[in-house]
Scaffold this motif. Structure first.
Motif, short mmCIF file in Angstrom:
data_model
loop_
_atom_site.label_atom_id
_atom_site.label_comp_id
_atom_site.label_asym_id
_atom_site.label_seq_id
_atom_site.Cartn_x
_atom_site.Cartn_y
_atom_site.Cartn_z
N LYS A 1 0.84 -1.19 0.00
CA LYS A 1 0.00 0.00 0.00
C LYS A 1 0.87 1.24 0.00
O LYS A 1 2.03 1.19 0.37
N GLY A 2 0.29 2.33 -0.43
CA GLY A 2 0.99 3.61 -0.43
C GLY A 2 2.15 3.64 -1.39
O GLY A 2 2.10 3.07 -2.47
N THR A 3 3.23 4.29 -0.97
CA THR A 3 4.39 4.43 -1.85
C THR A 3 5.07 3.10 -2.12
O THR A 3 5.75 2.95 -3.13
N GLU A 4 4.89 2.11 -1.24
CA GLU A 4 5.48 0.79 -1.46
C GLU A 4 4.77 0.04 -2.58
O GLU A 4 5.26 -0.99 -3.04
N ALA A 5 3.61 0.53 -3.01
CA ALA A 5 2.85 -0.13 -4.07
C ALA A 5 3.19 0.43 -5.44
O ALA A 5 2.52 0.16 -6.41
N ARG A 6 4.25 1.22 -5.52
CA ARG A 6 4.63 1.83 -6.79
C ARG A 6 6.06 1.46 -7.14
O ARG A 6 6.90 1.29 -6.27
N GLY A 7 6.29 1.36 -8.43
CA GLY A 7 7.63 1.07 -8.91
C GLY A 7 7.66 1.10 -10.43
O GLY A 7 6.62 1.11 -11.08
N THR A 8 8.84 1.10 -10.97
CA THR A 8 9.04 1.09 -12.42
C THR A 8 9.97 -0.05 -12.75
O THR A 8 11.02 -0.21 -12.12
N CYS A 9 9.59 -0.84 -13.75
CA CYS A 9 10.39 -1.99 -14.15
C CYS A 9 11.81 -1.54 -14.50
O CYS A 9 12.00 -0.61 -15.29
N THR A 10 12.77 -2.18 -13.90
CA THR A 10 14.17 -1.84 -14.12
C THR A 10 14.59 -2.08 -15.56
O THR A 10 15.42 -1.35 -16.10
N GLU A 11 14.00 -3.07 -16.21
CA GLU A 11 14.40 -3.44 -17.57
C GLU A 11 13.69 -2.61 -18.65
O GLU A 11 14.34 -2.06 -19.52
N CYS A 12 12.36 -2.51 -18.60
CA CYS A 12 11.63 -1.87 -19.71
C CYS A 12 11.00 -0.52 -19.38
O CYS A 12 10.57 0.19 -20.26
N GLY A 13 10.91 -0.17 -18.09
CA GLY A 13 10.37 1.12 -17.70
C GLY A 13 8.86 1.16 -17.48
O GLY A 13 8.30 2.21 -17.19
#
Length: 63
Positions: A10-22
């Motif tokens: 939840k929150g900011t821990e529920a966000r990310g960007t794929c390291t390989e393709c973006g």
């Protein structure tokens, strides 16, 4: 090493960007965060890139 499914956070821990393709986590509910505790770093992998990594590792192990 810890593996976390982003959709379970939840929150900011529920966000990310794929390291390989973006690709962003809001586009891929199956995205994983892989944390390397020894190095204190993490990578994010979307489902497609995770499958590619799985294939590459499988091929490498068979050789």
């Amino acid at each position: 090493m810890n593996v976390i499914r982003i959709s379970e956070r939840k929150g900011t821990e529920a966000r990310g960007t794929c390291t390989e393709c973006g690709k962003e986590s809001r586009e891929d509910q199956e995205m994983l965060k892989i944390r390397f505790e020894h190095y204190g770093s993490s990578i994010f992998l979307c489902e497609r890139c995770l499958r590619t990594l799985h294939h590459v590792i499988g091929t490498w192990i068979k050789e």
